[in-house]
Scaffold this motif. Structure first.
Motif, mmCIF file in Angstrom:
data_model
loop_
_atom_site.group_PDB
_atom_site.id
_atom_site.type_symbol
_atom_site.label_atom_id
_atom_site.label_comp_id
_atom_site.label_asym_id
_atom_site.label_seq_id
_atom_site.Cartn_x
_atom_site.Cartn_y
_atom_site.Cartn_z
ATOM 1 N N LYS A 47 10.635 14.857 -5.267
ATOM 2 C CA LYS A 47 10.956 16.091 -6.003
ATOM 3 C C LYS A 47 9.713 16.906 -6.273
ATOM 4 O O LYS A 47 9.776 18.134 -6.386
ATOM 5 N N SER A 48 8.563 16.216 -6.390
ATOM 6 C CA SER A 48 7.329 16.971 -6.613
ATOM 7 C C SER A 48 6.717 17.411 -5.307
ATOM 8 O O SER A 48 5.594 17.896 -5.275
ATOM 9 N N GLY A 49 7.440 17.182 -4.207
ATOM 10 C CA GLY A 49 6.923 17.626 -2.920
ATOM 11 C C GLY A 49 5.985 16.632 -2.264
ATOM 12 O O GLY A 49 5.234 16.977 -1.360
ATOM 13 N N VAL A 50 6.006 15.377 -2.706
ATOM 14 C CA VAL A 50 5.112 14.363 -2.135
ATOM 15 C C VAL A 50 5.939 13.354 -1.352
ATOM 16 O O VAL A 50 6.923 12.824 -1.862
ATOM 17 N N THR A 51 5.529 13.088 -0.110
ATOM 18 C CA THR A 51 6.209 12.069 0.691
ATOM 19 C C THR A 51 5.425 10.769 0.583
ATOM 20 O O THR A 51 4.305 10.658 1.066
ATOM 21 N N TRP A 52 6.038 9.790 -0.066
ATOM 22 C CA TRP A 52 5.331 8.557 -0.388
ATOM 23 C C TRP A 52 5.850 7.438 0.493
ATOM 24 O O TRP A 52 7.033 7.141 0.499
ATOM 25 N N THR A 53 4.964 6.817 1.275
ATOM 26 C CA THR A 53 5.404 5.704 2.118
ATOM 27 C C THR A 53 4.824 4.409 1.586
ATOM 28 O O THR A 53 3.750 4.393 0.977
ATOM 29 N N THR A 54 5.536 3.314 1.827
ATOM 30 C CA THR A 54 5.117 2.001 1.334
ATOM 31 C C THR A 54 5.057 1.009 2.475
ATOM 32 O O THR A 54 6.007 0.890 3.239
ATOM 33 N N VAL A 78 -0.877 10.619 -9.058
ATOM 34 C CA VAL A 78 -0.295 10.514 -7.724
ATOM 35 C C VAL A 78 0.219 11.862 -7.262
ATOM 36 O O VAL A 78 -0.045 12.299 -6.143
ATOM 37 N N ALA A 79 0.944 12.555 -8.143
ATOM 38 C CA ALA A 79 1.531 13.841 -7.760
ATOM 39 C C ALA A 79 0.449 14.876 -7.462
ATOM 40 O O ALA A 79 0.613 15.727 -6.583
ATOM 41 N N SER A 80 -0.663 14.813 -8.171
ATOM 42 C CA SER A 80 -1.699 15.817 -7.949
ATOM 43 C C SER A 80 -2.559 15.469 -6.749
ATOM 44 O O SER A 80 -3.349 16.271 -6.290
ATOM 45 N N GLY A 81 -2.435 14.237 -6.246
ATOM 46 C CA GLY A 81 -3.236 13.865 -5.089
ATOM 47 C C GLY A 81 -4.574 13.247 -5.447
ATOM 48 O O GLY A 81 -5.401 12.991 -4.581
ATOM 49 N N ALA A 82 -4.785 12.957 -6.733
ATOM 50 C CA ALA A 82 -6.059 12.340 -7.117
ATOM 51 C C ALA A 82 -6.125 10.901 -6.640
ATOM 52 O O ALA A 82 -7.189 10.384 -6.341
ATOM 53 N N THR A 83 -4.959 10.208 -6.612
ATOM 54 C CA THR A 83 -4.921 8.823 -6.125
ATOM 55 C C THR A 83 -3.868 8.731 -5.034
ATOM 56 O O THR A 83 -2.767 8.261 -5.267
ATOM 57 N N PRO A 84 -4.185 9.167 -3.806
ATOM 58 C CA PRO A 84 -3.175 9.192 -2.762
ATOM 59 C C PRO A 84 -2.874 7.838 -2.129
ATOM 60 O O PRO A 84 -1.877 7.705 -1.419
ATOM 61 N N VAL A 85 -3.711 6.831 -2.333
ATOM 62 C CA VAL A 85 -3.453 5.513 -1.772
ATOM 63 C C VAL A 85 -3.508 4.508 -2.920
ATOM 64 O O VAL A 85 -4.548 4.364 -3.567
ATOM 65 N N ILE A 101 0.862 -1.181 0.000
ATOM 66 C CA ILE A 101 0.000 0.000 0.000
ATOM 67 C C ILE A 101 0.899 1.231 0.000
ATOM 68 O O ILE A 101 1.613 1.488 0.975
ATOM 69 N N GLY A 102 0.884 1.961 -1.085
ATOM 70 C CA GLY A 102 1.643 3.206 -1.165
ATOM 71 C C GLY A 102 0.731 4.343 -0.754
ATOM 72 O O GLY A 102 -0.453 4.333 -1.066
ATOM 73 N N CYS A 103 1.306 5.325 -0.056
ATOM 74 C CA CYS A 103 0.403 6.328 0.515
ATOM 75 C C CYS A 103 1.042 7.697 0.624
ATOM 76 O O CYS A 103 2.211 7.824 0.981
ATOM 77 N N ASP A 104 0.265 8.724 0.312
ATOM 78 C CA ASP A 104 0.691 10.118 0.459
ATOM 79 C C ASP A 104 -0.057 10.675 1.665
ATOM 80 O O ASP A 104 -1.217 11.082 1.559
ATOM 81 N N GLN A 164 7.738 8.357 -24.103
ATOM 82 C CA GLN A 164 8.752 7.492 -23.534
ATOM 83 C C GLN A 164 9.882 8.261 -22.895
ATOM 84 O O GLN A 164 10.916 7.693 -22.563
ATOM 85 N N LEU A 165 9.718 9.569 -22.714
ATOM 86 C CA LEU A 165 10.734 10.339 -22.012
ATOM 87 C C LEU A 165 10.883 9.772 -20.608
ATOM 88 O O LEU A 165 9.907 9.558 -19.910
ATOM 89 N N PRO A 166 12.131 9.545 -20.196
ATOM 90 C CA PRO A 166 12.338 8.849 -18.932
ATOM 91 C C PRO A 166 12.131 9.745 -17.717
ATOM 92 O O PRO A 166 13.012 9.900 -16.892
ATOM 93 N N THR A 167 10.957 10.325 -17.618
ATOM 94 C CA THR A 167 10.710 11.145 -16.445
ATOM 95 C C THR A 167 9.599 10.524 -15.631
ATOM 96 O O THR A 167 8.647 9.986 -16.164
ATOM 97 N N THR A 168 9.717 10.573 -14.324
ATOM 98 C CA THR A 168 8.668 10.024 -13.487
ATOM 99 C C THR A 168 7.894 11.122 -12.791
ATOM 100 O O THR A 168 6.961 10.844 -12.060
ATOM 101 N N SER A 169 8.269 12.349 -13.050
ATOM 102 C CA SER A 169 7.586 13.444 -12.374
ATOM 103 C C SER A 169 6.194 13.612 -12.956
ATOM 104 O O SER A 169 6.008 13.725 -14.152
ATOM 105 N N GLY A 170 5.183 13.611 -12.076
ATOM 106 C CA GLY A 170 3.808 13.790 -12.533
ATOM 107 C C GLY A 170 3.623 15.118 -13.227
ATOM 108 O O GLY A 170 2.928 15.225 -14.236
#
Lengths: 400, 331, 288
Positions: free
Chosen positions: A289-296, A265-272, A182-185, C246-252
């Motif tokens: 990097k996008s400011g989200v702390t993701w725990t697993t 995920v980054a926008s918070g639409a699917t936080p879990v 379960i990944g979670c923001d 296919q750009l290798p970026t994972t940033s939303g």
């Protein structure tokens, strides 16, 4: 009337000429800017060396590791398919391979599915762009072996791959795997991050819990349903409780059916998100990097593990490079594939042996999500097929 | 009272009848020429035959096949499996594709496509008319190009546009309503991306532009002289539309409706991105032909694709019957 | 001219409706785009930044933005030429001489749109599998031809498949265009005034079909510049939409920025092209 036909022919001729000029233009542009070095004579029609490797079932068979390295370097390129950079640390693995041997990796269709990989295998025989190796789900490995798609090859560390996780003839062999997690923001939900399947059933998580895809299409989603089944009284023979659990979540509006992507995920639409642990962990750095702390967390009430499998194309255009890649992936060196997978939070198949002989990267091993799997969930292929049937039949109606 | 346009600017429907008979006598006077006209269609048939019909033929054939295999023995030298396989023709795939979840998903797909096609056609026609009757070519240019791009927009990118707007948790509109009006988009207003209505809302994003693009030429064919003539003869706007414009536009509208239906029917990436578990036949097809879970069911996938064709073919027959009726209408 | 006349003719009620329709359309189409853009420019901790868009060009990889763009532009051009060169004469012929065949051609042209693209790819893969070399490793003529057109340095397979995929739209657009004016009478008038067939087609018919042809060309262009599924399953990596996806970026944020960027870029390209076309037409009208 004849004039009409003739004139249209002239027009068509003009258009065809234009089209062929364009085609030549494409060819010119392509060849002048072509930086990937697919060898023109990719098919093993070259000297005796390449044909030997296509039939070699191990490194010794073909004359030893050094001969393999030399032959692979001569081939110069490796075609891979469906290896996303962010999946199980493949970016680092590909980079390390190229750095070590100087062999360029031409990665095709990184977002492809196992089905696409097998389809590509079967339809690109004799083409330069045919994939040399595939990384596929277990059922695809089994059917591909029966259909003669793969070449038999046993890596140097073959004996460290557990029984039951490899084809005895060497047609396929498990590579890495993980547990459903379960990944979670935490910042985007109003309750503490759920750590068990049961905790997902919380009205405060309305619209926030997502599976990574559709269970009949996505492997992680299918196993996520099974994890939910185990948490609700199901077993290897009964996946229905999992379907019922998600039906309940859906009825309560907790279940979010949009496709999980970095954007959602980054926008918070699917936080879990329920997904393989190595995928959830693998996304942590980018999300930071996008400011989200993701725990697993791996839920203790639904322990489901799954492994993918490697196979070598029986008609690989670069047979030596393909086999060298496999040797690299199964090397237990500190900078070898197995440890690189471990560093990507994917459990390499030889982990048990590596922990025993001390070659496992201790820091990475310790960083793996904690799991107490004393009674592992190991459904047989038959049970898996029946579960897939049950999901296909019942999922749609339950969720809509 | 039917108001007929004058012969000089006859709409193509009515106009077609006279020149056609003239063409027949024209052609008859150059004997044998008409028999050779069909040769002009050869390039088309060659192209469509090789690039499209042959690959689809492979799929259709697959729909009627099943392979049974005997026990597999391993060759001790090559390590490869050896087994007897037999491919035989069967209707089992078709039967399976018309049962249970596959049948219901086909039904849902048809329903969703029909509703979105009609909505898209009406709204698209309105928008196309608004654009065509606008002054200045800049708006027309911008709309044509934007429509072309949007008509081909789909999948995760399109889905994200709507998630960013209407998602129950993070949508811009959702948050705005909640903050300033205390209204919940989902609970109070009943708008959400879940369910078929959410899907329909997203589908319109590429269906409306498609309608606009293909109807613009037809709308431009509505000559202003007809509107003027109708007005001069005392017709109201409604009568102009009902008796002059509608019959002229109807063939193109019907054709575009069919186009929109098919476009919605075959949509996969967008549907999956908005609702991965949507009960649609395209998601079923993709899961067997291009998935990660169900291996070895390609024949079923082919049968599902065949079902899609079989659904559309009667619609084309209905469409062609309607076309013939409306052209008779004009006389 | 015609548009302005109609505009002038309309009463106040018509204008209000037109503005309402245009406004609602603008909200529906541009609103979600703005919402997505607002996400792409968000800076963690408040503020606005364009770094997501800059990151599109900072990704590691062998293929450059320019190369991928040109690759797809050429494919788009080939597709447009192929589709239009095939369908315009064919539909003219059907419209003028062979109306009985129209039904059949119409249905055939609709078929590529009936099922998801993955089915077409499976079919194409089936053809390749059928033609593949046997045990001896030698393939027949069919295999060599298929291999040639698939080669990524001159991907002829893509324009062929894309032309098929755009056929439903191209057919419908040209058909609407042919129904919008009296083709037969114009042709007769032109021929009886002594014009040859090339002049008739070039100076009479094609200008009357201008909107239909440009819309069809725009649709082809936009499809090729945005089509990802078919190209990637067929293992191409250089086309622009494939390269983007296919750009290798994972940033939303970067992924969302990529979507927005792709949309706006193709839109801009089309505007430039259509601007050129309109300027040419205006010059022609002015000089005639």
């Amino acid at each position: 009337m004849e004039r009409f036909v003739r004139v249209t022919n002239v027009r068509r001729l003009g258009a065809l000429t234009a089209a062929s000029v364009l085609a030549l233009g494409l060819a010119a542009c392509g060849s002048s800017n072509d930086t990937t070095t697919d060898s023109a004579e990719g098919a093993p029609s070259g000297g005796a060396a390449s044909t030997d490797w296509a039939a070699a079932q191990s490194a010794e068979d073909g004359g030893g590791m050094d001969a393999l390295v030399t032959a692979a370097k001569a081939e110069g390129t490796l075609n891979t398919i469906a290896l996303p950079d962010t999946w199980a640390n493949y970016a680092a693995i590909k980079k390390a391979f190229t750095a070590k041997y100087g062999i360029k990796i031409h990665d095709e269709n990184p977002d492809g599915s196992s089905g696409d990989e097998i389809n590509a295998l079967k339809s690109t025989k004799g083409q330069d762009s045919a994939p040399d190796v595939v990384d596929i789900g277990n059922s695809y490995a089994l059917s591909g072996a029966l259909e003669g798609d793969f070449a038999a090859y046993k890596v140097a560390t073959w004996d460290d791959i557990p029984e039951g996780q490899k084809d005895e003839g060497g047609l396929w062999f498990s590579d890495y795997g993980g547990y459903i997690s379960i990944g979670c923001d935490a910042a985007k939900i109003s309750v503490p991050c759920p750590t068990t399947i049961a905790e997902l059933d919380n009205p405060k998580l309305k619209g926030k819990v997502a599976l990574n895809g559709d269970p009949t299409t996505a492997n992680a989603a299918f196993n996520g349903v099974w994890a939910a089944a185990l948490a609700n009284g199901g077993s290897a023979t009964d996946i229905q409780p999992g379907i019922d659990f998600f039906k309940k979540l859906n009825d309560e509006g907790i279940f979010n059916k949009t496709q999980v992507s970095p954007e959602t995920v980054a926008s918070g639409a699917t936080p879990v998100v329920l997904d393989w642990d190595y995928l959830n962990v693998g996304n942590t750095a980018a999300l930071k990097k996008s400011g989200v702390t993701w725990t697993t967390t791996v839920p203790a009430d639904g322990l489901v593990s799954g492994y993918y499998a490697q196979a070598v194309n029986a008609d690989a255009p670069h047979p030596a490079a393909a086999r060298l890649w496999e040797e690299f992936l199964y090397s237990q060196d500190a900078d070898g594939g197995q440890n690189l997978w471990l560093q990507g939070a994917a459990r390499p198949i030889e982990l048990v042996a590596m922990e025993a002989n001390g070659s496992a990267d201790k820091a990475a091993d310790a960083a793996l999500p904690k799991v107490d799997d004393s009674n592992p969930f190991l459904p047989t292929e038959d049970q898996i097929t029946k579960a897939k049937d049950a999901v296909t039949k019942n999922w749609s109606a339950a969720i809509s | 009272m039917a108001i007929l346009p004058t012969a000089i600017d006859a709409p193509s429907g009515a106009g077609n009848r006279r020149p056609r008979s003239r063409a027949r006598s024209d052609v008859a006077s150059r004997t044998g020429a008409s028999r050779l006209s069909w040769l002009g269609l050869v390039p088309f048939f060659v192209f469509i035959g090789t690039v499209f019909l042959v690959p689809i033929g492979f799929v259709v054939v697959q729909a009627f096949q099943r392979t049974t295999s005997g026990e597999a023995h391993r060759d001790p030298v090559t390590q490869q499996f050896v087994r007897a396989t037999e491919t035989h023709t069967t209707l089992a795939n078709i039967k399976e594709s018309l049962e249970g979840v596959y049948l219901s998903s086909l039904g849902t797909s048809v329903k969703l496509s029909a509703i979105t096609a009609v909505l898209g056609a009406i709204l698209g026609l309105l928008l196309a008319y608004a654009v065509v009757t606008s002054r200045g070519s800049l708006l027309k240019q911008v709309v044509s190009t934007a429509a072309a791009v949007t008509a081909n927009f789909g999948g995760v990118p399109l889905a994200f546009l709507f998630i960013a707007t209407l998602d129950a948790n993070v949508g811009v509109v959702t948050l705005f309503l909640d903050k300033h009006f205390g209204l919940s988009l989902g609970d109070d207003l009943g708008v959400s991306l879940a369910g078929l209505s959410g899907l329909a809302l997203v589908y319109l994003y590429f269906l409306i532009p498609l309608m606009v693009l293909v109807m613009m030429p037809a709308l431009e064919g509505l000559k202003v002289q007809w509107a003027e003539a109708a007005e001069n003869l005392g017709a109201s706007r409604w009568q102009y539309w009902r008796w002059v414009a509608a019959p002229v536009l109807l063939p193109s509208v019907l054709g575009s409706l069919l186009l929109l239906f098919c476009s919605a029917f075959s949509a996969y990436a967008t549907a999956y991105a908005i609702n991965s578990s949507a009960p649609l036949v395209t998601i079923r097809i993709s899961s067997v032909l291009s998935g990660n879970v169900l291996s070895g069911q390609e024949n079923l996938g082919a049968a599902l694709a065949l079902n899609m064709i079989v659904i559309v073919l009667p619609l084309t027959v209905v469409y062609q019957l309607l076309q013939r009726r409306t052209s008779r209408w004009l006389a | 001219m015609t548009d302005n006349a109609i505009a002038r003719n309309r009463g106040a009620g018509g204008t209000a409706l037109r503005w309402l329709v245009l406004t609602v359309a603008a909200i529906y189409f541009i609103g979600p785009l703005l919402a997505a853009i607002s996400f792409t420019v968000k800076k963690p901790g408040g503020g606005v930044t364009l770094s997501a868009y800059r990151d599109i060009f900072n990704q590691p990889g062998e293929i450059s933005f320019g190369h991928a763009l040109i690759y797809s532009l050429l494919i788009a051009l080939a597709t447009i030429v192929l589709a239009l060169a095939l369908m315009v004469p064919t539909q003219l012929l059907l419209h003028l001489r062979l109306p009985r065949w129209r039904g059949l051609v119409e249905v055939i042209c609709l078929l590529p749109l009936v099922f998801p693209p993955v089915v077409l790819v499976v079919g194409v893969s089936g053809v390749y599998r059928w033609a593949q070399p046997g045990e001896d490793g030698q393939g027949g003529a069919a295999f060599h031809l298929l291999r040639f057109i698939r080669d990524s340095s001159h991907p002829l397979l893509l324009p062929l498949l894309y032309a098929v995929m755009t056929l439903p739209f191209v057919y419908r657009a040209i058909d609407a265009g042919l129904r919008s004016f009296d083709v037969a009478t114009l042709v007769e008038a032109s021929r009886s005034l002594g014009a040859s067939w090339p002049t008739t087609i070039g100076s009479v018919l094609l200008p009357s079909l201008r909107t239909a042809l440009t819309n069809a060309a725009f649709l082809c262009f936009a499809l090729v510049m945005g089509e990802y599924t078919v190209a990637s399953i067929l293992l191409y990596t250089k086309p622009f939409p494939v390269w983007l996806a296919q750009l290798p970026t994972t940033s939303g944020q970067v992924r969302a920025a990529i979507s927005v960027f792709s949309l706006l870029l193709v839109q801009a390209l089309l505007l430039v092209v259509s601007g050129v076309g309109t300027r040419g037409a205006r010059r022609k009208v002015a000089s005639s």
